[in-house]
Design a protein around this motif. Structure first.
Motif: not given
Length: 156
Positions: A51-66
């Motif tokens: 959420r914080a990275l998105c609020a800073e207008h960064e493009a975010v990718r997530v890798l998670d087991r879930h």
């Protein structure tokens, strides 16, 4: 410190450039948005960092087991991959084009790992080495590694 404050501090840490100049908070407006891969983005701290990275207008990718959260992805999350950190192919795919990685993925606790060194090394250390090798191959130079809660709180 709340988890949102921690997430914002981590986002600023990732976004720092190599110059000694202070980085403005609206990084996307000055230097162009970064693409950041968050490992363990579905966890307690991971969601706050995303959420914080998105609020800073960064493009975010997530890798998670879930899988992706039931309440939907945060605006700014461009990709979500449900895979284990040890899945080298998925990891390299998610790293391609990234500028930084925030590593929050862990499953170890001191109490469990004390009696199972080999298992702990296989599940934590080897994937971390694989991450560093994949980052090198994909030319990703920035890594924020966050220690496990078990390390902070001791035996549980």
């Amino acid at each position: 410190m709340s988890r949102v404050d921690l997430g914002r501090r981590l986002a600023r840490c990732v976004a720092r450039r190599e110059s000694a100049e202070p980085v403005p908070s609206a990084i996307g407006k000055v230097c162009g948005a970064m693409t950041v891969l968050v490992l363990g983005g579905a966890g307690f701290i991971g969601r706050a960092v995303v959420r914080a990275l998105c609020a800073e207008h960064e493009a975010v990718r997530v890798l998670d087991r879930h899988g992706a959260p039931a309440d939907g992805l945060d605006a700014g999350v461009e990709r979500w991959c449900a895979a284990d950190l040890a899945d080298g192919e998925a990891l390299r795919e998610m790293l391609a084009g990234c500028d930084a990685v925030v590593h929050l993925a862990a499953g170890a606790s001191p109490a469990r790992s004390e009696g199972a060194w080999a298992s702990d090394a296989a599940s934590q250390v080897l994937p971390a080495i694989g991450l560093l090798e994949a980052m090198h191959a994909c030319c990703v130079r920035r890594l924020v590694f966050v220690s496990s809660g078990g390390t902070v709180y001791g035996r549980t």
